[in-house]
Write a protein that holds these residues in place. Sequence first.
Motif, PDB file in Angstrom:
ATOM      1  N   UNK A   2      25.426  22.167  26.264  1.00  0.00           N
ATOM      2  CA  UNK A   2      26.793  22.402  26.719  1.00  0.00           C
ATOM      3  C   UNK A   2      27.761  22.259  25.551  1.00  0.00           C
ATOM      4  N   UNK A   3      28.587  23.276  25.362  1.00  0.00           N
ATOM      5  CA  UNK A   3      29.660  23.236  24.376  1.00  0.00           C
ATOM      6  C   UNK A   3      30.943  23.699  25.057  1.00  0.00           C
ATOM      7  N   UNK A   4      32.073  23.445  24.430  1.00  0.00           N
ATOM      8  CA  UNK A   4      33.357  23.810  25.030  1.00  0.00           C
ATOM      9  C   UNK A   4      34.015  24.907  24.207  1.00  0.00           C
ATOM     10  N   UNK A   5      34.749  25.759  24.907  1.00  0.00           N
ATOM     11  CA  UNK A   5      35.497  26.845  24.277  1.00  0.00           C
ATOM     12  C   UNK A   5      36.944  26.769  24.750  1.00  0.00           C
ATOM     13  N   UNK A   6      37.866  26.886  23.828  1.00  0.00           N
ATOM     14  CA  UNK A   6      39.282  26.758  24.153  1.00  0.00           C
ATOM     15  C   UNK A   6      39.984  28.103  24.026  1.00  0.00           C
ATOM     16  N   UNK A   7      40.807  28.445  25.016  1.00  0.00           N
ATOM     17  CA  UNK A   7      41.619  29.652  24.968  1.00  0.00           C
ATOM     18  C   UNK A   7      43.077  29.253  25.158  1.00  0.00           C
ATOM     19  N   UNK A   8      43.963  30.065  24.627  1.00  0.00           N
ATOM     20  CA  UNK A   8      45.400  29.798  24.716  1.00  0.00           C
ATOM     21  C   UNK A   8      46.021  30.701  25.770  1.00  0.00           C
ATOM     22  N   UNK A   9      46.723  30.091  26.705  1.00  0.00           N
ATOM     23  CA  UNK A   9      47.397  30.859  27.750  1.00  0.00           C
ATOM     24  C   UNK A   9      48.742  31.360  27.247  1.00  0.00           C
ATOM     25  N   UNK A  10      49.124  32.547  27.715  1.00  0.00           N
ATOM     26  CA  UNK A  10      50.402  33.164  27.322  1.00  0.00           C
ATOM     27  C   UNK A  10      51.224  33.463  28.579  1.00  0.00           C
ATOM     28  N   UNK A 121      40.058  31.512  38.387  1.00  0.00           N
ATOM     29  CA  UNK A 121      39.147  32.645  38.210  1.00  0.00           C
ATOM     30  C   UNK A 121      39.490  33.366  36.910  1.00  0.00           C
ATOM     31  N   UNK A 122      38.455  33.897  36.274  1.00  0.00           N
ATOM     32  CA  UNK A 122      38.599  34.557  34.968  1.00  0.00           C
ATOM     33  C   UNK A 122      38.391  36.059  35.128  1.00  0.00           C
ATOM     34  N   UNK A 123      39.228  36.836  34.464  1.00  0.00           N
ATOM     35  CA  UNK A 123      39.046  38.283  34.361  1.00  0.00           C
ATOM     36  C   UNK A 123      38.866  38.597  32.870  1.00  0.00           C
ATOM     37  N   UNK A 124      37.599  38.704  32.458  1.00  0.00           N
ATOM     38  CA  UNK A 124      37.316  38.804  31.032  1.00  0.00           C
ATOM     39  C   UNK A 124      37.733  40.151  30.442  1.00  0.00           C
ATOM     40  N   UNK A 125      37.547  41.218  31.174  1.00  0.00           N
ATOM     41  CA  UNK A 125      37.915  42.536  30.644  1.00  0.00           C
ATOM     42  C   UNK A 125      39.413  42.623  30.382  1.00  0.00           C
ATOM     43  N   UNK A 126      40.209  42.101  31.305  1.00  0.00           N
ATOM     44  CA  UNK A 126      41.663  42.142  31.142  1.00  0.00           C
ATOM     45  C   UNK A 126      42.186  40.961  30.332  1.00  0.00           C
ATOM     46  N   UNK A 127      41.320  39.964  30.066  1.00  0.00           N
ATOM     47  CA  UNK A 127      41.693  38.714  29.390  1.00  0.00           C
ATOM     48  C   UNK A 127      42.866  38.048  30.096  1.00  0.00           C
ATOM     49  N   UNK A 146      39.289  34.209  20.151  1.00  0.00           N
ATOM     50  CA  UNK A 146      38.515  35.050  19.242  1.00  0.00           C
ATOM     51  C   UNK A 146      37.507  35.880  20.028  1.00  0.00           C
ATOM     52  N   UNK A 147      36.977  36.908  19.395  1.00  0.00           N
ATOM     53  CA  UNK A 147      35.975  37.751  20.055  1.00  0.00           C
ATOM     54  C   UNK A 147      34.694  36.966  20.341  1.00  0.00           C
ATOM     55  N   UNK A 152      31.269  34.240  24.361  1.00  0.00           N
ATOM     56  CA  UNK A 152      30.668  32.997  24.843  1.00  0.00           C
ATOM     57  C   UNK A 152      31.080  32.718  26.282  1.00  0.00           C
ATOM     58  N   UNK A 153      32.351  32.928  26.592  1.00  0.00           N
ATOM     59  CA  UNK A 153      32.842  32.726  27.955  1.00  0.00           C
ATOM     60  C   UNK A 153      32.179  33.696  28.927  1.00  0.00           C
TER      61      UNK A 153
END
Length: 394
Positions: A2-10, A121-127, A146-147, A152-153
């Motif tokens: 298990x690892x963690x990935x961080x994304x920034x919300x806009x 919920x995540x929408x990966x295509x639309x980010x 990042x890509x 990874x997500x």
Amino acid sequence: MKIVTQVKLMPEADHAAALSLTLRTVNEAANWASAVAFERGVPREYELRKHTYAELRSRGLGAQAAQHTIKKVRDAYTTLKANIKAGNLGKPGSKRRTRAGTKPVLFRPEAAHPYDDRCLSWQYDAQTVSIWTTTGRIRNIPFVCSSDALKLLREHRQGESDLIERDGVFYLVAVCDVPEAEQYEPDGFIGVDLGIAGIATASTGYKAAGRGLNRHRRRQLDLRRKLQAKGTKSAKRRLKNRRRKEQRHAANTNHIIAKTIVTEAERTSAGISLEELKGIRQRVRLRKPWGHLPAGGWGRVALHSWAFAQLGDFIVYKARRAGVPVVFVDPAYTSQQCSECGHTDKKNRAGQAVFTCRNCGVVAHADRNASRNVARKGEAAWTAGRESRVPATP
């Protein structure tokens, strides 16, 4: 693994206000639940739920948010108990330990709050993400990463994600369950010696010099002192904006070092031998000035704020993803032992950077010599471990 990935919300301005209000509401509710838990002797999660769930719902929390708040409170007390037992909060009777055990656990207004797939919920295509707030569900909030993080997500995200706020910016920290690569049989080992003047020195010749990073950290320390001495509003604002800059810089440097070492090991089909980190601050001392690292105030800061464990963790998890074997060895006497003839003598260490063997006369860089000894110990430990798993011949 298990690892963690961080994304920034806009988020837009009104959405940001809703997210901020949500964090403050759930953490205020968590503080109330923590007080209840403290008064009742920190009951189990199920019992704590009976005393707090209805009130949390009346405070505007959804069913899942209330459940997560109760679990967050109970987990906080579990962590506190473990830290006290391990002695991380001082000896019995110390002020810090007494203070921690005689009052309820408190949560900061912007502290992280967990979300599961029912609330997020995540929408990966639309980010974009759709997320629950106390003012209703907000949809199509953009996020950036990042890509590699997006890949990874998309492929490995699993479990809960934490919403956090830092200086008015919102992030989602997601847990990813990444399968480990199959470990290969190593053809030798790369020893890694950790230190202050040289962050990491590998037996292959790679050296990550600490001079540049130490110079950067010292500039940051001097700047913080100047800003703290001023004490003006603008100085405090600048301190707040820069408080994590050094931490991010050091983490990025550690990532680069770890990736370089793991890539070289994978390319040569070698394993990695690391020093056991326990007691490293007792082993590495600053009794005398070390070149650009003077003894005294800055030397102690460089030693005790160094991210030894972080670098080790980065090497381990990157190695596990690549299938590179990793062993930990006792670094005792690796800086005093000659990697050529094996002679051990405290006088062999002529200086911080120079190793001169009193037996065979070989002269080498001290960190390079130590890394070769670490590599030899790693290979011996790996061989001993493999032999111990071979069944005895009847």
